[in-house]
Design an enzyme around this catalytic site. Structure first.
Site, short mmCIF file in Angstrom:
data_model
loop_
_atom_site.label_atom_id
_atom_site.label_comp_id
_atom_site.label_asym_id
_atom_site.label_seq_id
_atom_site.Cartn_x
_atom_site.Cartn_y
_atom_site.Cartn_z
CB SER A 97 -0.97 -0.06 1.18
OG SER A 97 -1.99 0.91 1.06
CG ASN A 121 -2.85 -5.34 -1.73
OD1 ASN A 121 -2.08 -6.20 -1.31
ND2 ASN A 121 -4.07 -5.61 -2.13
CG HIS A 242 -5.76 -2.74 0.94
ND1 HIS A 242 -5.25 -2.25 -0.24
CD2 HIS A 242 -5.08 -2.09 1.93
CE1 HIS A 242 -4.33 -1.34 0.01
NE2 HIS A 242 -4.19 -1.23 1.32
#
Length: 267
Positions: A97, A121, A242
């Site tokens: 992320s 992700n 996620h």
């Protein structure tokens, strides 16, 4: 696993990391609101063959925050200072992320220090609507609004494995330093295109991995990152969202093992 504090010079301050195993270095960077422990399944697996260094991002875990107003390049500069202090030579670098944004930016900015890079992700060139939505969330967080349930509902499904991971992630989110969270989320909201044009110059193997149910770090983004890099490869884990490294650790670790087995960037 050993907990270590690196006393960096200003403006970075103390950096907390967890180190385990021996071998070629594998550096892990978590996402916004998390901490190095979020890489638990990967630390356990890869410490058998590598020296794994899981970092606490600035303002998270035991790491000091960056100054107010920092953007993604400041986090990339922070990572460079950390790796210089660790004196590891070229590393295999994986980020999740926000950590993927930092890792991708680092591979663009310091290709000589990245043997390979994995972006889990990650976000890449958001649409204008998606960018507006995430910047609005960043503004709410800076204003002091802390919504725990919305990201958890977005990140996890209803099966038993997802719900167990959700409980742990909820604990990490609840314990986060709010100023560090706001700063990182703001950089995350603004950073999806910062280094995008530089992916064509990344010489090392690049893995872009996500879950097919992740609405913000989409399979299309993973494929676009892979297509932009000379040695890019996209992997999409079906039935996951996620926090795929926690909800599908076996599949993620298999993809990471294949990435680690590829020949690194030329010296």
């Amino acid at each position: 696993m050993t907990s270590t504090i690196l006393p960096l010079s200003e403006p970075y301050g103390a950096v907390s990391c967890h180190r385990a195993g021996e071998g070629s270095p594998l550096v892990l960077i978590h996402g916004v609101g998390m901490q190095s422990a979020a890489w638990g399944p990967q630390i356990e697996a890869f410490a058998q063959t590598h020296e794994v260094i899981a970092l606490d991002m600035p303002g998270h875990g035991g790491s000091a925050p960056l100054p107010e107003g920092t953007e993604l390049p400041d986090y990339v500069a922070w990572l460079h200072a950390v790796l210089q202090a660790l004196d590891l030579g070229p590393v295999s670098l994986a980020g999740h992320s926000m950590g993927a944004l930092i890792a991708g930016g680092y591979a663009v900015s310091h290709p000589e220090n990245a043997a390979r890079v994995a972006l889990l992700n990650g976000v890449f060139r958001r649409s204008s609507d998606a960018r507006a939505a995430v910047e609005a969330r960043a503004a709410e967080i800076r204003a002091g609004s802390f919504d725990l349930e919305t990201p958890l509902a977005r990140w996890f499904g209803q099966n038993e494995t997802d719900q167990a991971a959700r409980a742990q992630v909820g604990e990490w989110l609840s314990a986060v330093n709010l100023a560090g969270y706001a700063a990182a989320y703001t950089a995350f909201a603004r950073g999806d295109s910062t280094y995008a044009d530089g992916f064509a110059g990344i010489p090392c193997p690049l893995l872009a991995l996500t879950g097919d149910g992740d609405p913000n770090s989409t399979p299309a983004m993973a494929q676009a990152m892979a297509d932009a890099a000379p040695q890019g490869r996209a992997v999409v884990i079906e039935g996951h969202r996620h926090m795929v490294n926690l909800t599908a650790p076996a599949a993620v670790n298999a993809a990471l093992q294949g990435w680690l087995d590829t020949e690194g960037a030329p010296s």
